[in-house]
Design a protein around this motif. Sequence first.
Motif, PDB file in Angstrom:
ATOM      1  N   GLN A 186     -11.199  39.108  13.093  1.00 34.49           N
ATOM      2  CA  GLN A 186     -10.377  38.517  14.144  1.00 34.49           C
ATOM      3  C   GLN A 186     -10.388  36.988  14.057  1.00 34.49           C
ATOM      4  O   GLN A 186      -9.374  36.342  14.340  1.00 34.49           O
ATOM      5  CB  GLN A 186     -10.872  38.973  15.517  1.00 34.49           C
ATOM      6  N   LYS A 196      -0.157  40.186  30.228  1.00 36.42           N
ATOM      7  CA  LYS A 196      -0.603  41.580  30.101  1.00 36.42           C
ATOM      8  C   LYS A 196      -0.426  42.087  28.670  1.00 36.42           C
ATOM      9  O   LYS A 196      -1.225  42.894  28.188  1.00 36.42           O
ATOM     10  CB  LYS A 196       0.168  42.463  31.080  1.00 36.42           C
ATOM     11  N   ILE A 218      -3.144  39.780  26.281  1.00 40.38           N
ATOM     12  CA  ILE A 218      -4.596  39.784  26.472  1.00 40.38           C
ATOM     13  C   ILE A 218      -5.298  40.769  25.537  1.00 40.38           C
ATOM     14  O   ILE A 218      -6.447  40.564  25.148  1.00 40.38           O
ATOM     15  CB  ILE A 218      -4.933  40.085  27.950  1.00 40.38           C
ATOM     16  N   ASN A 219      -4.622  41.844  25.173  1.00 45.21           N
ATOM     17  CA  ASN A 219      -5.227  42.835  24.284  1.00 45.21           C
ATOM     18  C   ASN A 219      -4.871  42.612  22.819  1.00 45.21           C
ATOM     19  O   ASN A 219      -5.303  43.386  21.958  1.00 45.21           O
ATOM     20  CB  ASN A 219      -4.797  44.238  24.697  1.00 45.21           C
ATOM     21  N   ARG A 220      -4.088  41.569  22.546  1.00 40.83           N
ATOM     22  CA  ARG A 220      -3.649  41.315  21.175  1.00 40.83           C
ATOM     23  C   ARG A 220      -4.211  40.031  20.584  1.00 40.83           C
ATOM     24  O   ARG A 220      -4.254  39.891  19.370  1.00 40.83           O
ATOM     25  CB  ARG A 220      -2.115  41.248  21.113  1.00 40.83           C
ATOM     26  N   ASN A 225     -10.308  39.272  21.199  1.00 37.60           N
ATOM     27  CA  ASN A 225     -10.871  40.443  20.529  1.00 37.60           C
ATOM     28  C   ASN A 225     -12.134  40.088  19.748  1.00 37.60           C
ATOM     29  O   ASN A 225     -13.079  40.887  19.685  1.00 37.60           O
ATOM     30  CB  ASN A 225      -9.829  41.062  19.594  1.00 37.60           C
ATOM     31  N   LYS A 234     -14.932  39.811  22.255  1.00 39.94           N
ATOM     32  CA  LYS A 234     -15.318  41.141  22.739  1.00 39.94           C
ATOM     33  C   LYS A 234     -16.177  41.867  21.716  1.00 39.94           C
ATOM     34  O   LYS A 234     -17.142  42.557  22.082  1.00 39.94           O
ATOM     35  CB  LYS A 234     -14.062  41.957  23.065  1.00 39.94           C
ATOM     36  N   GLN A 284     -10.113  34.101  28.186  1.00 41.18           N
ATOM     37  CA  GLN A 284      -8.984  34.713  28.887  1.00 41.18           C
ATOM     38  C   GLN A 284      -8.301  33.712  29.804  1.00 41.18           C
ATOM     39  O   GLN A 284      -7.071  33.685  29.907  1.00 41.18           O
ATOM     40  CB  GLN A 284      -9.470  35.929  29.672  1.00 41.18           C
TER      41      GLN A 284
END
Length: 444
Positions: A123, A248, A251-253, A258, A261, A353
């Motif tokens: 990442q 939205k 945030i997951n891309r 990532n 996390k 974030q």
Amino acid sequence: MKIISLILLFTFCVLTGFSQEWTLEQCINYAIEHNLDAQTMKNRIKESKIKLCNSRNNRLPNLNAGLEPSIYFGRGPGRTGSYQDNTQLNTSFNVVAILPIFSGFSIKHDIQGREFELQASLQDLEEVRENISMNVLALYMQVIMCKELLQVAKDQVQLSQTLVNQKKWLVDAGRILESELFDSQAVLSNDKFNQIQSENELNQSLLNLSQALNLEKISEFDITHPILLDTGLPMPNKNVENADSIYKLAINRRPAINAEKNRLKSMEENLAIAKAKRYPNINLSGGYANSYFYSFIKGYNNSLFWEQLKNNGNEFLSVNISIPIFNRLVTRNQIRSANISIENQKIVIEQTQQDLRKQIDQACNSFYSSWRKYEAAQQSLHAANEAFKNQQDRMTLSKTTIYDYIDAKNRLRTAKSNLLQAKFEYIFSVKILEFYKWGHLACD
């Protein structure tokens, strides 16, 4: 034969002297491939893979062989173990294998932690690639804007040249004073100066882009115009381009989030490894040992080498159980330290974030403000163009002064420049929003 050689030589010269025009996609791919930061991240990924391989190999038995030759002078141990006054050679060797049976699942957690570290490194590489892409995009669009500004400067020179030609005809006809010709020539000289300045800015922007690509030869470097810049621009839609919906999706891309996390998961595995030290360790050992003895005492009956190996060999198998009782509270403190690292990593994720949300808010605000700026610039250009046409017609009929004409022409040039800047600012903001929405940079 000479004709063929000349043709081949000419073709080679043409091909080597041909100025290749690079597309945005070619620039981005080349920059990523030759960027030193990206190459460094690739090496870090290789290191992470090696560490993961080592962690997986910890499940395998550990096999070692040992050889210990000794020579005793004077008093030394004999074959029976008693000490004697003699010079002797004693050699022993062994092969031992140790297989981990249970270690509190620390090996399993170590493997999982290394896998998460590898994912974090991947990442990080993706984030570096995205940063390179955004930088190249900005420099690429700067080159295109400089090209169009240069065209505006050339148009101004053409207008001034046309005016000078008209003034020369009128002076030759005796209809105006020669001073008006001098004024128009001064305007032409100033416009030529502006054109040279625009050419220098274009060359500088091309240099900046070529340096970002790490090109070795930059003398013939040039780029193409994307199709988007020559067509109508899309109008903003507040129902689609809003910060909440884009956040939205993003945030997951986003690779930065990532990566953090995955580092959090790796730290959780480190916590499990620290807790595993509370459990017993069980290892299975097995091996083979042998020895050879030779005495240098005269008349001593030494057994043959192969006979001793046959008689002295032995095998063993053992189970080693290590139960932790007290280790000066090291394990407890390691667990506490791992928990603190996890809490700090959660803060890093939250901060990342928040930074993403701020970036998206800024991008959306720039998106709508640049569109309003673009609309205002269009209206300003329309008004300036009409005013210049009026002054141009009046100048042809000698019903206006050269100063009013120059003022109208300068306002037209300023309006064109402002429109170009607003246009590119809006296009760049569109690209940024698409990047946050879809996770990649569109090169069309």
